[in-house]
Design an enzyme around this catalytic site. Structure first.
Site, PDB file in Angstrom:
ATOM      1  N   GLU A   1      36.867  47.963  39.827  1.00 47.46           N
ATOM      2  CA  GLU A   1      36.809  46.887  38.829  1.00 47.46           C
ATOM      3  C   GLU A   1      37.347  47.340  37.470  1.00 47.46           C
ATOM      4  O   GLU A   1      36.871  46.939  36.415  1.00 47.46           O
ATOM      5  CB  GLU A   1      35.389  46.316  38.696  1.00 47.46           C
ATOM      6  CG  GLU A   1      34.937  45.573  39.941  1.00 47.46           C
ATOM      7  CD  GLU A   1      33.647  44.815  39.740  1.00 47.46           C
ATOM      8  OE1 GLU A   1      33.454  44.201  38.676  1.00 47.46           O
ATOM      9  OE2 GLU A   1      32.815  44.829  40.665  1.00 47.46           O
TER      10      GLU A   1
ATOM     11  N   GLY B   1      50.124  49.651  45.452  1.00 47.81           N
ATOM     12  CA  GLY B   1      50.858  49.960  44.228  1.00 47.81           C
ATOM     13  C   GLY B   1      50.386  49.186  43.022  1.00 47.81           C
ATOM     14  O   GLY B   1      51.048  49.183  41.978  1.00 47.81           O
TER      15      GLY B   1
END
Length: 386
Positions: free
Chosen positions: A366, A133
């Site tokens: 990233e 999450g």
């Protein structure tokens, strides 16, 4: 061709890296199993001294310098390896991402015990930030580090989409030590893979490199496992990501350059409509667009890396711009290359089939492209005229 004016030493080094990638590393990559850590490949990166270059200047005893060092050197390294062998590039980058926090923030004991074997390619590192999450929203981490005595915690929760998991030997793990404090309540821990209560499962992903999920069932960590300072782990994460984000763009540029060169060769020799494919204006213009986007991405990546090496203040914005432009450009270039090659590029084992699967993920990991745009906008509006 590059308009960045690389010096002769840098140009020669890039050529050497492409040769190493093609002749020394690709045979090892081809023997690896998709979705698994290729330890012989990691060890070869260590033996060749390439892993050492990831950490030069990052801690006590490390000295940075020279035309092939620093963030720009890292970008040249990743771009060149990506051109010749994406598996080698990925193995190198994942090792750097996982071990960089130890190099930059680790204690002398942590560096000796964990960083030294990682630099040699004898142990495998992983960067455990994302959660089911909390992927792009890194400050929303839910992995709980509950106090367990004066200087100890118990980690409970999950990590997901973790490269090199579950086969890594140690993990840089980011956990919430102060509930409700957002980015200010996160601590970075060095967690050995054999720590009691830590388990993992592999995930079957589109890209062939190893990715897995980790489960923490009351895993004990102490003050000796902290990287940096308690509640300052978000800084550890962002420093690492800012260091590697421009070089994610370099990975993308390497793939785009490989796709472009394959397309130039194919369109120059492929017969079509009484001539060669390159003689068709629609094809030639497409190739020109591919080359232009590749070069523009390369320039922005190099500029961001050079700014990092100079210690300029706008690193976050430059890194985000470089990753955004380069990964989006590479997606375009590889897709166009597949289109110009036709059905042959869709065959398993074809270079472009491989690149088509590899090129999609960098737009997400990233920090997804949307996150990079948010970073750029935030930096722009926080400036003097914002």
């Amino acid at each position: 061709m590059t308009a960045f004016s690389l010096n002769p030493e840098q140009i020669a080094w890039c050529a050497e890296l492409r040769t190493l990638g093609d002749e020394r590393l690709r045979p090892l990559a081809e023997k690896g199993e998709p979705g698994r850590v290729n330890r012989p490949l990691v060890e070869a990166l260590g033996e060749l001294g390439l892993l050492d270059r990831l950490f030069a200047g990052e801690g006590p005893g490390d000295r940075a310098g020279g035309a092939t060092s620093g963030a720009l050197g890292l970008c040249l390294l990743r771009e060149s390896l990506a051109y010749a062998c994406t598996e080698a590039e990925t193995a190198l980058a994942l090792q750097g991402l996982g071990a960089h926090p130890v190099a930059a923030y680790g204690s002398a004991r942590q560096r000796e015990q964990w960083l030294a074997p990682a630099r040699a390619g004898h142990s495998v590192a992983a960067f455990a930030l994302s959660e089911p999450g909390a992927g792009s929203d890194a400050a929303a981490l839910a992995l709980r580090a509950a106090p367990d005595g004066p200087s100890a915690w118990r980690l409970t929760g999950e990590k997901c989409w973790i490269s090199n998991a579950p086969e890594a030997d140690f993990y840089t793990v980011f956990a919430r030590t102060t509930p409700g404090a957002g980015a200010r309540g996160v601590t970075a821990f060095l967690v050995p893979a054999d720590r009691a209560g830590l388990t993992g499962t592999p995930l079957d992903m589109l890209s062939p490199h190893p990715i897995g999920a980790l489960a923490f069932d009351g895993v004990t960590v102490t003050g000796e496992d902290v990287l940096g300072e308690p509640d300052r782990g978000f800084r550890v994460a962002m420093t690492t990501l800012n260091r590697f984000r421009p070089s994610v763009g370099a990975f993308a540029v390497g793939m785009a350059a490989a796709a472009l060169d394959a397309t130039l060769a194919h369109t120059a020799q492929r017969d079509a409509f009484g001539g060669k494919l390159k003689d068709l204006q629609a094809v030639a213009h497409q190739v020109a667009e591919m080359a232009t986007r590749t070069e523009a991405a390369r320039l922005m990546v190099h500029a961001a890396a050079a700014a990092y090496d100079r210690g300029e203040p706008d690193i976050a914005q430059r890194a985000a711009m470089a990753k955004l432009l380069a990964t989006e450009a590479a997606q375009y270039v590889v897709d166009a290359a597949v289109q110009l090659h036709g059905a042959c590029a869709l065959q398993r084992g074809h270079l472009l089939e491989h690149l088509y699967r590899e090129v999609r993920a960098p737009r997400i990991y990233e920090g997804a492209s949307e996150v990079q745009r948010s970073i750029i906008a935030k930096e722009l509006y926080s400036g003097p005229s914002g």
